[in-house]
Design an enzyme around this catalytic site. Structure first.
Site: not given
Lengths: 407, 259
Positions: B46, B57
């Site tokens: 990924e 994140d």
């Protein structure tokens, strides 16, 4: 039923510029571009905000606090000397006289009451200049709720008095250390906090930005500004309608409030003044409608200042409250549709207006609000015009900047 | 069938998806990382497309995004790197998927992005801030037209009805966030097991990969008990941080998970 509530019901029936569609879009701007981790919180808010706002007990408490705690209605003042100088009729909506010194508290009062009805116990907020942080810390103290304010590390340094105010009010101020360490990053950090605390926490966003329903919710809480203007203007001039309403725009909360009940009155020219910084094309600016492209920032689609690769650009304005690379989706729509006239004022023009208004009317405005005044002379106003300027905040917080500029 | 779907056809359990921010630690690291990962046991790679405001994140991946942007990584650069990916090395090939945020993709041009991604061999997309409504009304059709899989996230807070809906919209796999949190946040993993058990009992259309909080052999194995595999991101980025030799650091990291 009190007056505000009957207004709301009326608002519900109006189609046009006021309301986003059910997915939160104003034209092609808005929506809720959020990761799944925020979905439940935002969906809960979306399902309940209108219902809660219409509850009688909510309205009673909200109206009581706006009156007795915030000090509303704020005056609409005919600025005689300024009017004479510009050859027109200038009215100032005195949001600077609100408790905590700016319009920001209209929204935080509304949202804290909403958060309590949703059973939340912990409040988070982002702040740039610290005005929204102070307004949030204030209502948290009022209601005895835990308050965490995210503020860019750079802003903490340049807005020390407001940091002290928040701390005095019992809030925890957490520096945002990521990215450019300013308002945009404080907003990212607040969103991350919300992701990590999905159950007990409500996020009080300070402007008409963020995922749906925030832009609409904040606009409704701020709409008390134009609701009062209509009644006050009727009393003073015999008409509820001015020819112009002028307000500064960063994210756009005071402008949304000042425009709200005029959005569908097409005879009223809505004038939004952005911060041009050193000049729109100087590379040091925050004039989002002039420099931005359609994009996604902080959960909604709007105009965003960004590079060709879609990385968000750090804007510049002398006024921390306008130093934001986006703009609320309502305003992006007003810009694109031509409903609003979007102008800009530079740092120097804003400062000049601060000194001028102080001397000519005895009112020291916030740097943000001074941008709105700076645009007045470019409007070609005449004796026939009736102009309302939203004086969104007072200048106390900017005194250090003013002292430097006086030298 | 996409390469991503083939992964799950050939392997129903212990599927390892390793996340790495493209352009980290160096602009030119991407191909070497892909090569090393796929030779040493990663089934899916990924690649994160770095963004200035990655709000889903945690600090470690944020920092890697910042470094990657400073290194000059862009979507266009990433695609031109992937063009040079040697076709079949004889070793097992991993499926490549892209993870990122809507804004850079919109600026690149959504349709052009999907076309170019498919052309350079990308199998699927994860765009956490592309919501269901916009997917269904605008973007989903473009993604499908280009033959890409699209992976939705589900969390412990996602209702069963919604999980089923997102499962129907997804292809490739469903990304089960193990706790409602930003990436890299450590929470008690045991508390997560019940949620994964519940997901498993739903008999969904797609395989499930567990992400967020997977950092070592133990958490990987636990995740694999309840799901088809797991996604490791933050722990790998940490392993790359300051590593003198990317290849060695990658090998060592994978050995720690798989052996």
């Amino acid at each position: 039923m009190n007056r505000y509530m009957s207004e709301l019901t009326e608002v519900e029936q109006v189609v046009g510029y006021q309301n986003p569609n059910e997915h939160g879009y104003y034209g092609s701007f808005g929506g809720a571009y959020i990761p799944e981790m925020l979905q439940r919180n935002v969906a809960e808010l979306k399902e309940s905000y209108l219902k809660i706002m219409e509850e009688e007990s909510f309205q009673q408490e909200f109206q009581m606090l706006l009156k007795d705690y915030v000090g509303r209605p704020t005056p609409l003042f005919y600025a005689e000397r300024l009017s004479e100088e510009l050859g027109s009729n200038i009215y100032l909506k005195r949001e600077d006289l609100c408790h905590t010194g700016a319009h920001k508290i209209n929204n935080t009062i509304g949202q804290i009451l909403l958060a309590r009805r949703l059973g939340k116990t912990r409040i988070i907020a982002e702040t740039g200049a610290g005005q929204h942080g102070v307004a949030t810390a204030t209502v948290c103290a009022l209601k005895g709720m835990e308050c965490i304010v995210y503020m860019g590390e750079k802003d903490i340094e340049r807005q020390a008095p407001n940091v002290a105010r928040m701390q005095l009010l019992g809030a925890t101020v957490i520096p945002a250390l990521s990215g450019s360490k300013t308002l945009k990053d404080a907003t990212n950090e607040a969103i991350r906090d919300w992701i990590n605390n999905p159950v007990d926490t409500h996020y009080i966003i300070g402007s008409v930005v963020g995922p749906h329903p925030y832009p609409d919710m904040v606009a409704r809480f701020q709409s008390v500004i134009s609701q009062e203007i209509r009644a006050q203007l009727l009393e003073k001039t015999g008409s509820e309608l001015p020819t112009h309403v002028v307000a500064c725009v960063g994210g756009g909360s005071n402008a949304a409030g000042a425009f709200y009940h005029y959005l569908n009155e097409l005879s009223v020219q809505l004038v939004a003044v952005e911060a041009a910084g050193h000049g729109v094309n100087s590379g040091m600016s925050a004039a989002t409608t002039q420099l931005g492209k359609s994009g996604v920032l902080h959960g909604s689609k709007s105009l965003v200042m960004q590079t060709e690769d879609g990385q968000v650009i750090e804007p510049h304005s002398i006024s921390a409250g306008l130093d934001y690379p986006g703009i609320g989706p309502l305003h992006a729509h007003l810009f694109k549709s031509g409903r609003g006239l979007f102008l800009s004022a530079t740092d120097d023009e804003a400062l000049e207006s601060v000194f001028h208004l102080s001397k000519i009317e005895g009112i020291i405005p916030a740097l943000e609000s001074a941008h709105a005044f700076a645009a007045l002379k470019t409007l070609g106003l005449t004796k026939k015009d009736v102009v309302v300027v939203c004086l969104s905040g007072r200048g106390d917080k900017d005194l250090a900047t003013y002292m430097k500029a006086m030298k | 069938m996409s390469k991503l779907q083939e992964v799950f056809k050939n392997k129903s359990g212990n599927v390892l998806n390793v996340y790495c921010t493209a352009g980290y630690p160096h602009l030119e690291s991407t191909l070497q990382i892909i090569d090393t990962l796929q030779k040493n046991g990663a089934d899916i790679i990924e690649l994160g497309m770095p963004y200035s405001d990655p709000l889903a994140d945690g600090p470690v991946i944020q920092q890697s995004s910042l470094v990657a942007l400073e290194n000059g990584m862009t979507i266009a650069t990433l695609f031109s790197q992937l063009k040079n990916l040697p076709s079949s090395t004889g070793d097992k090939e991993a499926a490549i998927i892209l993870m990122g945020y809507m804004n850079p993709v919109l600026q690149y041009g959504f349709e052009k992005f999907c076309k170019d991604a498919a052309e350079v061999g990308v199998s699927g997309l994860i765009l956490p801030d592309l919501p269901e409504y916009e997917y269904e009304t605008e973007y989903g059709a473009i993604i499908k037209k280009c033959g890409l899989d699209f992976i939705f996230l589900v969390t412990p807070e996602t209702s069963e009805e919604r999980v089923r809906r997102l499962d129907l919209l997804s292809s490739g796999f469903l990304y089960a966030v193990s706790s409602s949190s930003t990436t890299g946040n450590e929470k008690d993993f045991n508390a997560v097991e019940k949620y994964l058990e519940r997901l498993k009992s739903l008999n969904l259309k797609n395989p499930i990969l567990v992400g967020f909080g997977i950092k070592d052999k133990e958490t990987f194995n636990t995740a694999c008990k309840y799901a088809n595999g797991a996604i490791i991101g933050t722990a790998y980025i940490k392993a790359l941080e300051g590593a003198a030799n990317v290849e060695q650091a990658t090998k060592k990291f994978l050995a720690g998970i798989l052996k």
